[in-house]
Design an enzyme around this catalytic site. Structure first.
Site, short mmCIF file in Angstrom:
data_model
loop_
_atom_site.label_atom_id
_atom_site.label_comp_id
_atom_site.label_asym_id
_atom_site.label_seq_id
_atom_site.Cartn_x
_atom_site.Cartn_y
_atom_site.Cartn_z
CE1 TYR A 1 -2.10 -5.24 11.53
CE2 TYR A 1 -4.29 -6.08 11.05
CZ TYR A 1 -3.27 -5.20 10.78
OH TYR A 1 -3.40 -4.27 9.77
CB SER B 1 -0.37 -6.20 8.39
OG SER B 1 0.26 -6.72 7.24
CB ILE C 1 -0.98 -0.02 1.20
CG1 ILE C 1 -1.82 -1.31 1.15
CG2 ILE C 1 -1.89 1.20 1.18
CD1 ILE C 1 -2.70 -1.55 2.35
#
Ligand code: UFG
Length: 326
Positions: A141, A77, A12
């Site tokens: 997470y 992540s 990203i």
């Protein structure tokens, strides 16, 4: 603006960098390349190969490059990994994040856009999920992302820090140059595309006995460019005060089976599937209400159709058969 993008060599982060550069911003990518790829650093961005835990290097970079705002995307992540190794997530996503915040304070930089996640909500009671839904993460997470958001709130009240926390739902798709290359790959769309390319035998569907129309989990897939555009809008409005925004396309979402059917249509290949056990920590349905960011920042997704998202990912995969080749 002069912007530091932590994790800018990641999936990203690279697309956010691309969009920032397209808009005429100056970008410094700060990445330790543990998960990111050197080849994913977009030409035109400056690259600092360093660790976020290195406060000295951060302070030097922020000062020397006259950084005005930070987009903080560097994090671990993987939900599953976080459940078996919570310390790794607390260390990187919280402790190291605080090193960044303190380096920013020392350098007089008080604007930050943060990559957060729908995993902060846990098992939601209502769909679509808006920002007032209770946060109750079901894995470390989500817990560490929420902990960092809370730290940001306290830095805001103590130091006048301004932040936007963007809670992503399922990022997917690619641009011409930037796409998804994880090792190991754990996300549904790239896994299904590996089957289409013949580098993986089948997709294991993690459970088909969920209370959803076809029994498989439903998710809200958002094109990575739409996600990236939201960062730029958020950056522009930081002066208005700190905010949390959900980011998804809304609607009915797409089930795992619908995603696989779309991959078959787009690639023209048969995608072999087999039914496996449920994956720990998977909520059955996660659909965003993104009304807040639409109303406050005028954000609108351009690629709401899953087919467009999968097409872009497939094009990138065909053009980059070895990913970033590292
Ligand atoms: N799935 C399969 N088989 C696979 C991979 C995934 O059936 O081989 C299923 C998952 O169970 C899930 C759906 O496909 O139902 C999507 O899974 P992904 O792993 O692609 O994405 P997640 O929804 O698990 O996770 C994404 C982000 C996380 C974030 C979460 C929040 O990757 O970082 O959304 O909603 F926490």
């Amino acid at each position: 603006m002069r912007i530091l993008v932590t994790g800018g060599a990641g999936y990203i982060g690279s697309v956010v960098t691309e969009e920032l550069l397209n808009d005429g911003h100056q970008v410094v990518v700060y990445d330790n390349l543990v998960k990111g790829h050197r080849a994913a650093v977009v030409p035109g961005a400056q690259f600092v190969h360093a660790d976020l835990a290195d406060g000295e290097s951060l302070r030097n970079t922020l000062k020397q490059e006259k950084v005005e705002a930070v987009i903080h995307m560097a994090a671990y992540s993987l939900v599953g990994e976080s459940s078996v190794n919570p310390a790794k997530y607390y260390q990187n996503n919280v402790v190291t994040g605080l090193v960044l915040l303190d380096a920013m304070l020392d350098s007089g930089v008080k604007k930050l856009v943060f990559s957060s996640t729908a995993a902060t909500y846990g098992e939601p009671r209502q769909q679509p999920i808006d920002e007032s839904a209770p946060t109750s993460p079901t894995n470390p997470y989500g817990e560490t992302k929420l902990a960092f958001e809370r730290a940001l709130n306290w830095y805001d009240s103590a130091h006048g820090f301004r932040f936007a926390s963007l809670r992503y739902f399922n990022a997917a798709g690619a641009t011409i140059k930037c796409g998804e290359d994880h090792d190991p790959e754990s996300h549904l769309i790239p896994i299904a595309l590996q089957v289409a390319r013949g580098t993986r035998e089948s997709v294991e569907i993690f459970g088909d006995d969920y209370p959803t129309p076809d029994g498989t989990c439903v998710r809200d897939y958002i094109h990575v460019v739409d996600l990236a555009r939201a960062h730029i809008l958020a950056l522009g409005e930081l002066g208005e005060g700190s905010q949390i925004f959900n980011l998804g396309c809304g609607g009915d979402g797409y089930s795992v089976r619908q995603v696989i059917d779309t991959v078959q249509e787009v690639t023209g290949k048969n995608i072999l599937t087999r039914i496996g056990a449920r994956r720990a920590g998977d909520p059955s349905t996660l659909i965003a209400s993104s009304e807040k960011i639409k109303a406050k920042l005028g954000w609108q997704p351009k690629y709401q159709d899953l087919r467009l998202i999968v097409e872009s990912a497939w094009k990138w995969t065909l053009a980059h058969p070895d990913g970033y080749g590292e």
